[in-house]
Design a protein around this motif. Structure first.
Motif, PDB file in Angstrom:
ATOM      1  N   CYS A  21       0.851  -1.183   0.000  1.00  0.00           N
ATOM      2  CA  CYS A  21       0.000   0.000   0.000  1.00  0.00           C
ATOM      3  C   CYS A  21       0.891   1.240   0.000  1.00  0.00           C
ATOM      4  N   VAL A  22       0.541   2.226  -0.808  1.00  0.00           N
ATOM      5  CA  VAL A  22       1.363   3.435  -0.917  1.00  0.00           C
ATOM      6  C   VAL A  22       0.488   4.673  -0.857  1.00  0.00           C
ATOM      7  N   ALA A  23       1.126   5.798  -0.545  1.00  0.00           N
ATOM      8  CA  ALA A  23       0.400   7.063  -0.473  1.00  0.00           C
ATOM      9  C   ALA A  23       1.308   8.205  -0.890  1.00  0.00           C
ATOM     10  N   ARG A  24       0.688   9.269  -1.360  1.00  0.00           N
ATOM     11  CA  ARG A  24       1.455  10.443  -1.747  1.00  0.00           C
ATOM     12  C   ARG A  24       0.573  11.685  -1.661  1.00  0.00           C
ATOM     13  N   THR A  25       1.257  12.817  -1.549  1.00  0.00           N
ATOM     14  CA  THR A  25       0.553  14.089  -1.643  1.00  0.00           C
ATOM     15  C   THR A  25       0.963  14.840  -2.899  1.00  0.00           C
TER      16      THR A  25
END
Length: 116
Positions: free
Chosen positions: A95-99
């Protein structure tokens, strides 16, 4: 941002599985979320993403039409529904996230094994 993935396991070809990822530490609704995977001996591969607005993108060659990514901003979770699983889907899923434009936040990974 802390990401905790769950839902992996051992399934047979043709089965379905849903991965979930719980996020904390930042306003979830402002994050783009996604999934990558890495099979043994292979490079890490993009699977799917969903923007903070809800737009989705998939790795067309590998999973489009079989996988669905969704998010629940009330629960701070993102899911990956995987249908018609194939042995080649066997991998550790992250799972990954970014802004911004770079996936800077990564979870610990969850193993998915598809037997033939």
């Amino acid at each position: 941002v802390q990401l905790q993935a769950s839902g992996g396991g051992l399934v047979q070809a043709g089965d379905s599985l849903t991965l979930s990822c719980a996020a904390s530490g930042r306003t979830f609704s402002s994050l783009d979320m996604g999934w990558f995977r890495q099979a043994p001996g292979r490079a890490r591969e993009f699977v799917a993403r969903i923007t903070w607005l809800g737009a989705t993108t998939y790795n067309s060659d590998s999973v489009k039409g079989r996988f669905t990514i969704s998010r629940d901003n009330a629960k701070n979770t993102v899911n990956l529904q995987m249908n018609s699983l194939k042995p080649e889907d066997t991998a550790v899923y992250y799972c990954v996230a970014r802004t911004g434009t770079t996936w800077v936040y990564w979870g610990q990974g969850t193993q998915v094994t598809v037997s033939s």
